[in-house]
Design a protein around this motif. Sequence first.
Motif, PDB file in Angstrom:
ATOM      1  N   GLY B  79       5.092  -0.942  -0.953  1.00 44.14           N
ATOM      2  CA  GLY B  79       4.884  -2.206  -1.667  1.00 44.14           C
ATOM      3  C   GLY B  79       5.076  -3.387  -0.735  1.00 44.14           C
ATOM      4  N   GLY B  80       6.152  -3.347   0.074  1.00 46.43           N
ATOM      5  CA  GLY B  80       6.425  -4.421   1.012  1.00 46.43           C
ATOM      6  C   GLY B  80       5.314  -4.557   2.032  1.00 46.43           C
ATOM      7  N   LYS B  81       4.826  -3.401   2.507  1.00 46.88           N
ATOM      8  CA  LYS B  81       3.771  -3.435   3.513  1.00 46.88           C
ATOM      9  C   LYS B  81       2.506  -4.090   2.945  1.00 46.88           C
ATOM     10  CE  LYS B  81       0.969  -0.168   4.265  1.00 46.88           C
ATOM     11  NZ  LYS B  81       0.355   1.131   4.532  1.00 46.88           N
ATOM     12  N   PHE B  82       2.128  -3.656   1.725  1.00 47.18           N
ATOM     13  CA  PHE B  82       0.903  -4.199   1.130  1.00 47.18           C
ATOM     14  C   PHE B  82       1.009  -5.702   0.922  1.00 47.18           C
ATOM     15  CE2 PHE B  82      -0.035   0.129  -0.792  1.00 47.18           C
ATOM     16  CZ  PHE B  82      -0.981   0.390   0.166  1.00 47.18           C
ATOM     17  N   THR B  83       2.233  -6.156   0.622  1.00 44.60           N
ATOM     18  CA  THR B  83       2.389  -7.571   0.335  1.00 44.60           C
ATOM     19  C   THR B  83       2.409  -8.419   1.596  1.00 44.60           C
ATOM     20  OG1 THR B  83       3.822  -6.743  -1.404  1.00 44.60           O
ATOM     21  CG2 THR B  83       3.689  -9.117  -1.169  1.00 44.60           C
TER      22      THR B  83
END
Lengths: 171, 395
Positions: B79-83
């Motif tokens: 999730g952090g990466k995608f954001t």
Amino acid sequence: MSDTLFHLFAVLTVACALGVVLNKNAVASALCLLVCLTGIAGLFVLLDAFLLAVLTVFVYAGAVVALFLFIIMLLDMQGGNRKPFTKSSIVAGAAAAGLLCTGLYSFLVRGHIESPVLATTKVGGSSLRAYAELLFTTYLLPVQIVGFLLLIAMLGVIVLSKKFENLEDIK
Amino acid sequence: MDFSLYFDLPLWFRLVLQGTIVILVLFPLAAACSMAERKISAWIQGRPGPNRTIPPFLAWIPGINIIRNLGLFQLAADGGKFTFKEDPVPGNVNKFYFILAPILSMIPALSTISFVPFGAYFTTLADGTKHLVPIMLARTDLGLLAVFAVSSLGVYSLILAGWASNSKYPFLGGVRASAQLISYELSMTLSILPVFLWVNAPGGEGTLSLFDVVQTQSQPGFLGGMWYIFLMPVSAFVFLVALFAETNRQPFDMPESESDLVGGFHTEYGAFKWSLFFVAEYAHMIVGSGIFCLLFLGGWNPLPWVSLGSFINLAAGVLPCVASPLFMGVIGITFFLLKVGFFIFFFMWVRWTLPRFRYDQVMNLGWKKLLPISIANLIFYAVAIAVKDLCFPNL
């Protein structure tokens, strides 16, 4: 509230309808048509004609425009240059626009609705049934005729698009 | 409990609040499905799956290994990466539509849920009779038709993404998406008509509401309590196959089809925009599974021939507090979510078991097999229901 919404949807519908005609890009035109149809569905909702609204979105916005886009993408249409207007097309266009304006004007001035339109009856429980009953009784013939026309159109498309290799076999 | 404070709020505020809460549940649930997919695929292929990721500053907590082995930190990392990762826009794309497509994919995915009931509770009317009320956002008689209408708009995000990317593979993906989704919509709609023929018995009110479908599966008696998957197995099967095609899940993921189209319609997408497509696919899956459960698996009823109402009455004999509307709602939602969860597992199970179809096979299956089957099925049930009503009106 519903007045504001009406204006919102009406402006949206008309603006997108103009967008369909004026856009040079075929895909953008089809998308304008999509938004236009959604706006019409919104207007139907404001008239409490929920069934019509849902069917408009389902059939026209959901399937027909998707098919348009499919064809546009399949044929890879680039829009291209339009043919310039000729004298006869200007005359014909002006005449058509004049007739349309006259029609709209007379509708606005003289038109009045005698009885509550079927479309505005609420689709709550039993009136979904009312729709169905009317389709199978009062409007049975028109429905059948339209169905028959669609069948003929479908057969025509099949005949036109299919390559018959051995014509002798069919005869 | 006293909820008067909540009911004093203005109506629009309550509606916005309800919608936000449902989305706040659905969105993370859809994201969590990606982790479930990784774990289930790993399990099917005999691997452990993601089980290493952990923030170093949490590693000292005893027992945290369980969460680590479940891969929950991997989910957070994803999730952090995608954001936060860089979100490049390729130079030759049609920018406006390129950015519009992922946004458009979220709208039908998240708004179809408003027509889906996920539980029910008893309210006591003024005259003392008990009345079952569904828990849902928009209660309308057009229930299923509205779901189909809104979800049919989902195809545009795929078409737009494919077209706006302005390169060959996404383009093919977009064309495939538009043809496939329309083809399977037909058999999907035809396959569920027998259910509504059965629900709308002659003389009754005409309805397409999903709540009423569940209600007719919770009647007393052998036929009344029967789930429609037993009564109409062919309908359920055709609907399920069409659902796989409509949600672009393998073996029907033609628009994506990594092996021949690289990534299909989302080849040019990365980071947050790509994750929006991803979440939309899972949200479609969740809503689709929910509709399958409501139509064919009795919705929130715990077992065939055991309705939620009778279950609550039974349980209230042991634990009286169960009969309160709040508890009943929670229990109903739990049963419903369990069934949906099973179906999400089923989606993944099929994905990691069956090979992908070829495109011509997909079209053959849709037009030459499923469509005739669903039409024959409709005619069979129309005749059968007419015969039943004529000869055994009391059954």
